[in-house]
Design a protein around this motif. Structure first.
Motif, short mmCIF file in Angstrom:
data_model
loop_
_atom_site.label_atom_id
_atom_site.label_comp_id
_atom_site.label_asym_id
_atom_site.label_seq_id
_atom_site.Cartn_x
_atom_site.Cartn_y
_atom_site.Cartn_z
N ARG A 30 -19.37 20.90 -9.06
CA ARG A 30 -18.36 21.68 -9.79
C ARG A 30 -17.66 22.70 -8.90
N GLN A 31 -18.41 23.31 -7.99
CA GLN A 31 -17.79 24.31 -7.12
C GLN A 31 -16.87 23.69 -6.09
N ALA A 32 -16.95 22.36 -5.93
CA ALA A 32 -16.10 21.67 -4.95
C ALA A 32 -14.80 21.17 -5.56
N LEU A 33 -14.65 21.25 -6.87
CA LEU A 33 -13.44 20.73 -7.52
C LEU A 33 -12.26 21.65 -7.23
N ARG A 34 -11.24 21.08 -6.62
CA ARG A 34 -10.03 21.86 -6.31
C ARG A 34 -8.93 20.90 -5.87
N PRO A 35 -7.69 21.34 -5.88
CA PRO A 35 -6.62 20.48 -5.36
C PRO A 35 -6.85 20.21 -3.88
N ARG A 36 -6.62 18.97 -3.49
CA ARG A 36 -6.81 18.62 -2.08
C ARG A 36 -5.94 17.41 -1.75
N PRO A 37 -5.37 17.36 -0.55
CA PRO A 37 -4.55 16.21 -0.16
C PRO A 37 -5.43 15.00 0.18
N VAL A 93 -21.37 12.60 -6.12
CA VAL A 93 -19.97 12.74 -6.50
C VAL A 93 -19.09 12.71 -5.27
N ARG A 94 -18.06 11.89 -5.31
CA ARG A 94 -17.02 11.86 -4.28
C ARG A 94 -15.68 12.01 -4.98
N ARG A 95 -14.63 12.26 -4.23
CA ARG A 95 -13.33 12.42 -4.89
C ARG A 95 -12.86 11.11 -5.50
N CYS A 96 -13.10 9.99 -4.80
CA CYS A 96 -12.76 8.68 -5.35
C CYS A 96 -13.63 7.64 -4.67
N HIS A 97 -13.50 6.39 -5.09
CA HIS A 97 -14.34 5.33 -4.53
C HIS A 97 -14.05 5.07 -3.05
N PHE A 98 -12.92 5.53 -2.56
CA PHE A 98 -12.46 5.12 -1.23
C PHE A 98 -12.61 6.20 -0.17
N VAL A 99 -12.99 7.40 -0.57
CA VAL A 99 -13.24 8.50 0.37
C VAL A 99 -14.72 8.82 0.30
N ARG A 100 -15.43 8.65 1.41
CA ARG A 100 -16.89 8.71 1.37
C ARG A 100 -17.44 10.13 1.43
N THR A 101 -16.63 11.11 1.71
CA THR A 101 -17.11 12.48 1.78
C THR A 101 -17.70 12.90 0.44
N GLU A 102 -18.91 13.46 0.48
CA GLU A 102 -19.59 13.86 -0.75
C GLU A 102 -19.16 15.25 -1.18
N PRO A 109 0.84 -1.21 0.00
CA PRO A 109 0.00 0.00 0.00
C PRO A 109 0.87 1.25 0.00
N HIS A 110 0.35 2.30 -0.60
CA HIS A 110 1.09 3.56 -0.69
C HIS A 110 0.64 4.51 0.41
N ALA A 111 1.60 4.98 1.20
CA ALA A 111 1.29 6.03 2.16
C ALA A 111 0.77 7.24 1.39
N SER A 112 -0.41 7.74 1.79
CA SER A 112 -1.03 8.81 0.99
C SER A 112 -1.52 9.98 1.83
N ALA A 113 -1.55 9.86 3.15
CA ALA A 113 -2.11 10.91 3.99
C ALA A 113 -1.39 12.24 3.76
N GLY A 114 -2.18 13.24 3.41
CA GLY A 114 -1.64 14.58 3.23
C GLY A 114 -0.95 14.81 1.90
N LEU A 115 -0.90 13.79 1.05
CA LEU A 115 -0.19 13.93 -0.23
C LEU A 115 -1.16 14.40 -1.32
N PRO A 116 -0.64 15.13 -2.29
CA PRO A 116 -1.51 15.64 -3.36
C PRO A 116 -1.99 14.52 -4.27
N CYS A 117 -3.26 14.61 -4.65
CA CYS A 117 -3.87 13.61 -5.51
C CYS A 117 -4.82 14.32 -6.47
N ARG A 118 -4.90 13.81 -7.67
CA ARG A 118 -5.75 14.43 -8.69
C ARG A 118 -7.23 14.23 -8.42
#
Length: 281
Positions: free
Chosen positions: A238-245, A219-228, A196-205
């Motif tokens: 669309r207004q929620a799209l932004r760079p986030r760790p 819409v969620r950022r990915c399948h593994f993060v449940r925050t909507e 597994p890749h350590a990912s906490a706090g790292l930039p992700c697309r």
């Protein structure tokens, strides 16, 4: 806007019963299948109507989508739209392949998984050869279960040299150095899957140029993060799209960690991120 969407509707039924899959051999009711079809058609209609955007779509169903006519039709129709850069799906390749002749094979691609014990080897290999003859972009892979090693070696020897054979580390299995070396010989990129890749706090697309969408349009950022982040169909995402760790400690699935900006995988898979096809060396 350039946007990649990972779509996963309610479909959960599969024609295989792989012991390493929690959804194997689940049977969807007629009502569930109708709901999945309606959700997919709604999503496809949304994607078709976004001509002002450049979209890439990967379907990641829990079940097997291509045995359902609505998935085959959706991929075919989306492949012909000029604003769709890529449309791909994860599949066990148990479906027929003749429908692919009607698709735009410059746009459509398949991410194929071979499951030893679930389908005759010659049948699966024959399907792969049909894809090659049709000129369909595709990758082929296996789960790195120890009992699958000989079959994986056989598959690598029989596939065309240009077809990438990937190996996913088996969940819960720890590979010693000899085992890891054997799998890496087949897939030089296996080390990315091994741990597994350590990912906490790292930039992700994900959450910026890549999003996950479910059958209701959530819409969620990915399948593994449940925050909507909002809903696809009312545009609130669309207004929620932004760079986030990344908020998770680790990321251990290819469809997640391939988007980590700290890994070089967008360069490795240049032009083939969704279908898991490496770019030219």
């Amino acid at each position: 806007m350039d946007l990649t969407l990972l779509y996963r509707g309610p479909l959960a039924s599969c024609d295989y019963d792989c012991p390493y899959c929690p959804f194997a051999k689940r049977r969807d009711s007629r009502e569930q299948l109708r709901a999945d079809r309606a959700a997919l058609e709604r999503f496809a209609g949304w994607a078709a109507g976004r001509a002002e955007d450049r979209l890439s779509v990967l379907f990641t169903p829990w079940g097997e989508g291509l045995v359902r006519s609505w998935y085959r039709r959706t991929l075919t129709e989306l492949s012909h739209l000029p604003h769709i850069r890529r449309v791909a799906i994860q599949t066990n390749l148990s479906c027929r392949t003749d429908w692919l002749a009607d698709a735009d094979r410059d746009t459509l691609a398949l991410w194929c998984t071979y499951h030893p014990g679930q389908t005759p080897y010659d049948r699966f290999l024959g399907k792969c050869r049909e894809l090659a003859a049709l000129g369909v972009r595709h990758s082929v892979g296996v789960v790195g279960v120890p009992d699958h090693l000989d079959e994986a070696r056989r598959l690598r020897a029989d596939l065309p040299a240009h077809v990438y054979l990937w190996v996913n580390a088996a969940e819960g299995h720890t590979y010693d150095e000899a085992e890891a070396a054997a799998w890496t010989e087949l897939d030089p990129l296996f080390p990315y899957s091994r741990h597994p890749h350590a990912s906490a706090g790292l930039p992700c697309r994900t959450g910026e140029s890549v999003i996950s969408v479910d059958g209701d349009g959530t819409v969620r950022r990915c399948h593994f993060v449940r925050t909507e982040l909002g809903n696809l169909y009312d545009g609130s995402y669309r207004q929620a799209l932004r760079p986030r760790p990344c908020p998770l400690a680790v990321c251990d699935c290819h469809i997640g960690y391939v988007h980590l900006e700290t890994l070089p995988l967008y360069d490795v898979f240049a032009g083939g991120v969704l279908e898991r096809v490496p770019g030219p060396a």
